[in-house]
Design a protein around this motif. Structure first.
Motif, PDB file in Angstrom:
ATOM      1  N   TRP A 121       0.837  -1.198   0.000  1.00 28.60           N
ATOM      2  CA  TRP A 121       0.000   0.000   0.000  1.00 28.60           C
ATOM      3  C   TRP A 121       0.877   1.256   0.000  1.00 28.60           C
ATOM      4  O   TRP A 121       0.645   2.191  -0.754  1.00 28.60           O
ATOM      5  CB  TRP A 121      -0.925   0.010   1.215  1.00 28.60           C
ATOM      6  N   GLY A 170      -4.199   3.442   4.375  1.00 28.24           N
ATOM      7  CA  GLY A 170      -3.774   2.049   4.446  1.00 28.24           C
ATOM      8  C   GLY A 170      -3.792   1.512   5.867  1.00 28.24           C
ATOM      9  O   GLY A 170      -4.201   0.368   6.115  1.00 28.24           O
ATOM     10  N   VAL A 195       3.865   0.847   6.205  1.00 28.15           N
ATOM     11  CA  VAL A 195       3.292   1.624   5.107  1.00 28.15           C
ATOM     12  C   VAL A 195       4.248   2.757   4.723  1.00 28.15           C
ATOM     13  O   VAL A 195       4.535   2.982   3.535  1.00 28.15           O
ATOM     14  CB  VAL A 195       1.914   2.203   5.503  1.00 28.15           C
TER      15      VAL A 195
END
Length: 418
Positions: A121, A170, A195
């Motif tokens: 992500w 995310g 992330v």
């Protein structure tokens, strides 16, 4: 159907006492629940099937496609040679970040599938959102603040807002999709940091590539950008986005969609402000980057590390407290609780298991017991009680089975030495 607790398990599900010299004893054969502070029999629903895992797989596939699209864009922008070279250079700060996050995640490791989604992500979807939405948000700021220079609006206003929203979404998805593995602030920091590490990896390729194309050679300009971003501040994005994970981690312990939404926006605000300060802070010291770095950025990083250490100690205390309840009910001995809730105890246990080739089994036993303690905490907080009660029962069965495997391996080794 009446609710069931530890006392409802038949005797065959429990392991008899088999003394092992120099190590912890298994749970005694007295009926669980007979201790002075019995664990409440809270189980009442069958466990949910792996819907969260299935959704994570689908999201991971989508994030992978997004990463491929972003990679194609970077390759088209930079060319094959520059793309490959800058990708290799970007692995250095990525490795530093992932090693740091692994250290944070050592107490109760998160599922690899969830961490993979978090990375994809960040590296794919978040970068794609920033590339697509960034110009429109910049135009909005230009319209709202006509007197400000583009050099200020881009890095200090537009980039922090767009990038932190893109990354934070995310983390928010993981709260709802992998709720059973999002237990508190440490988990939040790990997911948010992963992330952010993915985002920084792709962004570094773009920055390194821009420096390489601008200078036209592998020289001082690329080296300066690499040192600045890859060695001096590899954790920058991790620090910003961790504010979102930290806020969400505290919120999920108490539960409630409204509380989680409020925590997300609070953490997002902190991440954006921190990002703005990081990008524009050199103005506070007359443009002297090194003064800004050593006077402000280094102490900020030190505070972040200190905060993580305190959170990890709090998680260890929580593990000891919750496993102590199971010990009172007969599922663990006090020695086991001490072993499972301290780093020294875990190292000693792993060394003992290594004598007869059972390190992997011991690692599973430790992971299951830690997961049990965190599940118990969720039940005590009234969060997803029915699902966590079912998880609690499954974990107790798994722990009993793992203990049996470990003791059988130990007994077999001992017989072979006689």
């Amino acid at each position: 159907m009446t609710s069931r607790g530890p006392e409802d398990f038949p005797a065959r599900d429990r392991v008899p006492v088999t003394p092992q010299a120099g190590f912890l004893q298994p749970a005694r054969v007295k009926p669980p629940g007979a201790g002075p502070v019995p664990v409440q029999p809270l189980w009442s629903a069958p466990p949910k099937t792996g819907k969260g895992t299935a959704v994570t797989v689908l999201l991971t596939v989508g994030a992978s496609v997004a990463l491929l699209a972003v990679a194609w864009f970077l390759w088209w922008q930079l060319g094959t040679a520059a793309f490959a070279l800058c990708g290799i250079l970007a692995l250095v700060p990525l490795g530093i970040c992932l090693l740091g996050l692994r250290w944070v995640d050592r107490w109760e490791p998160e599922p690899r599938s969830a961490l993979l989604f978090a990375f994809l992500w960040g590296a794919g979807v978040s970068v794609g959102i920033a590339l697509l939405a960034g110009p429109y948000v910049a135009r909005l700021f230009y319209a709202l603040l006509p007197g400000f220079a583009p050099e200020f609006i881009g890095p200090v206003l537009e980039a922090p807002v767009v990038e932190e929203i893109a990354k934070g979404l995310g983390v928010l998805i993981l709260v709802f999709v992998r709720r059973s593995h999002f237990d508190g602030p440490v988990d939040g920091v790990v997911y948010a940091g992963t992330v952010a590490a993915g985002f920084a990896f792709t962004e570094n390729i773009l920055y390194f590539g821009s420096a390489l194309i601008t200078s036209g050679e592998f020289g001082a300009q690329l080296g300066f950008v690499f040192v600045l971003r890859g060695l001096f501040s590899p954790f920058a994005h991790v620090l910003f986005t961790s504010a979102i994970g930290l806020a969400l981690g505290f919120a999920v312990r108490r539960g409630g969609t409204a509380r989680i939404a409020g925590a997300f926006f609070l953490g997002l605000l902190a991440a954006i402000v921190g990002h703005m300060f990081w990008n524009g802070g050199t103005a506070l010291v007359s443009g002297d980057f090194f003064a800004f770095y050593f006077l402000l950025q280094v102490p900020l990083f030190g505070l972040a590390v200190t905060g993580v250490l305190l959170l990890r100690r709090a998680e260890q205390r929580l593990t000891r407290q919750r496993l102590g309840e199971y010990a009172a009910a007969g599922w663990f001995t006090p020695q086991e609780v001490l072993m499972l809730s301290t780093r020294a105890g875990r190292h000693q246990a792993m060394a003992w298991a290594g004598r007869f080739g059972a390190r992997r089994i011991m690692k599973t036993f430790i992971a299951e017991a830690t997961r049990l303690a965190l599940t118990r905490q969720q039940i005590a907080a009234g969060r997803d009680v029915a699902a966590n009660q079912a998880t609690e029962r499954t974990l107790l069965q798994d722990i009993t089975r793992t203990r049996s495997m470990m003791l059988a391996r130990s007994a077999g080794t001992a017989r072979g030495l006689v």
